[in-house]
Design a protein around this motif. Sequence first.
Motif, PDB file in Angstrom:
ATOM      1  N   SER A  38      -7.315  43.982  61.405  1.00 36.90           N
ATOM      2  CA  SER A  38      -7.407  45.279  60.728  1.00 36.90           C
ATOM      3  C   SER A  38      -8.530  46.083  61.350  1.00 36.90           C
ATOM      4  CB  SER A  38      -7.673  45.092  59.231  1.00 36.90           C
ATOM      5  OG  SER A  38      -6.561  44.506  58.587  1.00 36.90           O
ATOM      6  N   LEU A  39      -8.272  47.361  61.537  1.00 35.83           N
ATOM      7  CA  LEU A  39      -9.278  48.301  62.028  1.00 35.83           C
ATOM      8  C   LEU A  39      -9.415  49.382  60.968  1.00 35.83           C
ATOM      9  CD1 LEU A  39      -8.010  48.613  65.717  1.00 35.83           C
ATOM     10  CD2 LEU A  39      -9.975  47.289  64.909  1.00 35.83           C
ATOM     11  N   PRO A  40     -10.193  49.103  59.893  1.00 33.99           N
ATOM     12  CA  PRO A  40     -10.306  50.052  58.775  1.00 33.99           C
ATOM     13  C   PRO A  40     -10.642  51.459  59.249  1.00 33.99           C
ATOM     14  CG  PRO A  40     -11.334  47.973  58.202  1.00 33.99           C
ATOM     15  CD  PRO A  40     -10.976  47.881  59.661  1.00 33.99           C
ATOM     16  N   GLY A  41      -9.916  52.407  58.687  1.00 27.04           N
ATOM     17  CA  GLY A  41     -10.092  53.796  59.085  1.00 27.04           C
ATOM     18  C   GLY A  41      -8.990  54.294  59.992  1.00 27.04           C
ATOM     19  N   ILE A  42      -8.246  53.356  60.598  1.00 24.51           N
ATOM     20  CA  ILE A  42      -7.126  53.737  61.471  1.00 24.51           C
ATOM     21  C   ILE A  42      -5.838  53.231  60.838  1.00 24.51           C
ATOM     22  CG2 ILE A  42      -6.139  53.652  63.783  1.00 24.51           C
ATOM     23  CD1 ILE A  42      -8.839  52.836  64.858  1.00 24.51           C
ATOM     24  N   PRO A  43      -5.031  54.084  60.257  1.00 25.94           N
ATOM     25  CA  PRO A  43      -3.761  53.634  59.685  1.00 25.94           C
ATOM     26  C   PRO A  43      -2.910  52.912  60.728  1.00 25.94           C
ATOM     27  CG  PRO A  43      -4.238  55.892  59.036  1.00 25.94           C
ATOM     28  CD  PRO A  43      -5.242  55.527  60.080  1.00 25.94           C
ATOM     29  N   SER A  44      -2.225  51.881  60.308  1.00 28.30           N
ATOM     30  CA  SER A  44      -1.422  51.086  61.228  1.00 28.30           C
ATOM     31  C   SER A  44      -0.456  51.942  62.036  1.00 28.30           C
ATOM     32  CB  SER A  44      -0.633  50.029  60.451  1.00 28.30           C
ATOM     33  OG  SER A  44      -1.475  49.184  59.728  1.00 28.30           O
ATOM     34  N   VAL A  45       0.246  52.826  61.350  1.00 27.75           N
ATOM     35  CA  VAL A  45       1.252  53.632  62.033  1.00 27.75           C
ATOM     36  C   VAL A  45       0.619  54.528  63.088  1.00 27.75           C
ATOM     37  CG1 VAL A  45       1.205  55.487  60.307  1.00 27.75           C
ATOM     38  CG2 VAL A  45       3.270  55.107  61.678  1.00 27.75           C
ATOM     39  N   THR A  46      -0.596  55.012  62.838  1.00 28.32           N
ATOM     40  CA  THR A  46      -1.302  55.853  63.807  1.00 28.32           C
ATOM     41  C   THR A  46      -1.627  55.059  65.063  1.00 28.32           C
ATOM     42  OG1 THR A  46      -2.270  57.188  62.038  1.00 28.32           O
ATOM     43  CG2 THR A  46      -3.347  57.283  64.188  1.00 28.32           C
ATOM     44  N   ALA A  47      -2.132  53.854  64.880  1.00 23.22           N
ATOM     45  CA  ALA A  47      -2.481  53.008  66.022  1.00 23.22           C
ATOM     46  C   ALA A  47      -1.247  52.614  66.818  1.00 23.22           C
ATOM     47  CB  ALA A  47      -3.216  51.764  65.535  1.00 23.22           C
ATOM     48  N   ILE A  48      -0.178  52.256  66.119  1.00 21.30           N
ATOM     49  CA  ILE A  48       1.049  51.828  66.803  1.00 21.30           C
ATOM     50  C   ILE A  48       1.619  52.953  67.655  1.00 21.30           C
ATOM     51  CG2 ILE A  48       3.454  51.146  66.410  1.00 21.30           C
ATOM     52  CD1 ILE A  48       2.413  49.594  63.924  1.00 21.30           C
ATOM     53  N   ARG A  49       1.616  54.155  67.110  1.00 23.89           N
ATOM     54  CA  ARG A  49       2.148  55.300  67.865  1.00 23.89           C
ATOM     55  C   ARG A  49       1.246  55.660  69.039  1.00 23.89           C
ATOM     56  NH1 ARG A  49       3.757  59.022  62.588  1.00 23.89           N
ATOM     57  NH2 ARG A  49       5.718  57.937  62.086  1.00 23.89           N
ATOM     58  N   ALA A  50      -0.060  55.590  68.847  1.00 25.87           N
ATOM     59  CA  ALA A  50      -0.998  55.937  69.923  1.00 25.87           C
ATOM     60  C   ALA A  50      -0.902  54.949  71.084  1.00 25.87           C
ATOM     61  CB  ALA A  50      -2.414  55.980  69.374  1.00 25.87           C
ATOM     62  N   LEU A  51      -0.568  53.707  70.773  1.00 27.20           N
ATOM     63  CA  LEU A  51      -0.507  52.652  71.795  1.00 27.20           C
ATOM     64  C   LEU A  51       0.892  52.463  72.377  1.00 27.20           C
ATOM     65  CD1 LEU A  51      -2.690  49.983  69.966  1.00 27.20           C
ATOM     66  CD2 LEU A  51      -3.337  51.223  72.039  1.00 27.20           C
ATOM     67  N   ALA A  52       1.847  53.250  71.923  1.00 28.41           N
ATOM     68  CA  ALA A  52       3.254  53.001  72.244  1.00 28.41           C
ATOM     69  C   ALA A  52       3.556  52.941  73.737  1.00 28.41           C
ATOM     70  CB  ALA A  52       4.135  54.049  71.576  1.00 28.41           C
ATOM     71  N   LYS A  53       2.823  53.702  74.534  1.00 26.31           N
ATOM     72  CA  LYS A  53       3.087  53.706  75.974  1.00 26.31           C
ATOM     73  C   LYS A  53       2.350  52.590  76.709  1.00 26.31           C
ATOM     74  CE  LYS A  53       4.199  58.639  76.343  1.00 26.31           C
ATOM     75  NZ  LYS A  53       3.889  59.921  77.033  1.00 26.31           N
ATOM     76  N   VAL A  54       1.519  51.857  75.974  1.00 29.91           N
ATOM     77  CA  VAL A  54       0.737  50.778  76.590  1.00 29.91           C
ATOM     78  C   VAL A  54       1.228  49.416  76.132  1.00 29.91           C
ATOM     79  CG1 VAL A  54      -1.592  49.911  77.048  1.00 29.91           C
ATOM     80  CG2 VAL A  54      -1.237  52.337  76.514  1.00 29.91           C
ATOM     81  N   ILE A  55       1.315  49.231  74.817  1.00 26.40           N
ATOM     82  CA  ILE A  55       1.801  47.980  74.250  1.00 26.40           C
ATOM     83  C   ILE A  55       2.735  48.268  73.081  1.00 26.40           C
ATOM     84  CG2 ILE A  55      -0.118  46.506  74.975  1.00 26.40           C
ATOM     85  CD1 ILE A  55      -1.344  46.894  72.182  1.00 26.40           C
ATOM     86  N   ALA A  56       3.707  47.407  72.891  1.00 29.63           N
ATOM     87  CA  ALA A  56       4.632  47.506  71.761  1.00 29.63           C
ATOM     88  C   ALA A  56       4.228  46.460  70.735  1.00 29.63           C
ATOM     89  CB  ALA A  56       6.062  47.263  72.226  1.00 29.63           C
ATOM     90  N   ILE A  57       3.738  46.930  69.569  1.00 27.15           N
ATOM     91  CA  ILE A  57       3.257  46.030  68.532  1.00 27.15           C
ATOM     92  C   ILE A  57       3.835  46.454  67.190  1.00 27.15           C
ATOM     93  CG2 ILE A  57       1.111  45.469  69.744  1.00 27.15           C
ATOM     94  CD1 ILE A  57      -0.318  47.513  67.960  1.00 27.15           C
ATOM     95  N   SER A  58       3.516  45.677  66.146  1.00 29.00           N
ATOM     96  CA  SER A  58       3.986  46.012  64.806  1.00 29.00           C
ATOM     97  C   SER A  58       2.843  45.797  63.819  1.00 29.00           C
ATOM     98  CB  SER A  58       5.195  45.151  64.426  1.00 29.00           C
ATOM     99  OG  SER A  58       4.822  43.786  64.387  1.00 29.00           O
ATOM    100  N   SER A  59       3.120  46.049  62.565  1.00 29.66           N
ATOM    101  CA  SER A  59       2.098  45.863  61.537  1.00 29.66           C
ATOM    102  C   SER A  59       2.478  44.790  60.541  1.00 29.66           C
ATOM    103  CB  SER A  59       1.834  47.178  60.794  1.00 29.66           C
ATOM    104  OG  SER A  59       3.021  47.664  60.206  1.00 29.66           O
TER     105      SER A  59
END
Length: 381
Positions: free
Chosen positions: A302-323
Amino acid sequence: MSIYLDCASTTPVEPAVAQIVRRFTEEDYGNAASPIHDYGCFARMAVDHARGQIAKLVKTRRDDVILTSGATEANNLALLGLREYGLKTGRRHLICSAIEHKAVLEPLEALTKTGFELTVIPVGSDGRILIAALRKALRPDTLLVSTMQVNNETGMIQPLAEIAEVLADHSAFWHVDAAQGFGKELDSITHPRIDLISISGHKIYGPKGIGALITRKRHSEPPPLKPLMFGGDQEQGLRPGTLPVALIAGLGEAARCALRDHSERLEKVRHIRARALSALAPLLPVINGDPAYCLPHVINISLPGIPSVTAIRALAKVIAISSTSACTSHHTAPSHVLNAMGCSEAESSSALRLSWCHLTDDVDWDTVVTTLKQLQYQNPF
């Protein structure tokens, strides 16, 4: 293309498995139920051979392997299949843990609507079942205990050996959902006290659409299951329908490779895990669950302060992850697993699951960390 880090959801197919599936799709496409010619005979031989490969991983017999479409169907057959026996014997008490997959929780909830009682036992902050709670929950009329081998969201390996000790002198049937751990954590599900084991091909580098329910005999008698579907006597009368030989052969090959290459694969995934944790350390992540009990293929942070969906979308071109679990990813509700572990709302809403395998390509961790740092700066906590 981004690097795929969602292997807890589904794995890439092992090249040797893909080759087997292709062979039985394009060349040896006989029906295993028609052993009246060479095509059918060879298909039946392939199915029996695959059963043996699957059984070997849990040290049981090939005729204990009931083939299904995946672990979800296997879970339903194991749980709902005991309904008639429970009603007949008056044993209507069920036990599961709070972190089970929906493919276990929902069939059990369905049973409660037909006269059964369900006790859901808690887990600790480490993400593992509380043995004392299980011991306390057991009753003379307990029909079934259902626990997972490895949690699909956190990667926490459950204390199956300790559960076996608790159940040693109790007659309850014990079902283990091994979808996430089969072929990765080998020892725990070989315990002879486990009556029923659910597995899925697409979690161990095999094809989708195939799995199995392994039904260990007790005093030479299999668990008293009843079928959920009708229309044929395949799979010992428990699962009708034409067997998908190509998928079955693929699952068998995946099981064979998992056993043969276990040490080599572990070395690779442990290296990836160490690299990931080292790279992510400057972000001060909260690791959900006790790392000492985590399957080395997964981390949940968990990275408090960063919503999961925000992080997943920001990283989409680098890594494919889920929550969360792939089966619940379309829901916005917090993870029931993290809630059961006592995680805060901030931790649950910012949780990320990264999962990899021996086939995973190198990850550009510098870019991952830089991207997440920018999000932390934009969303300070």
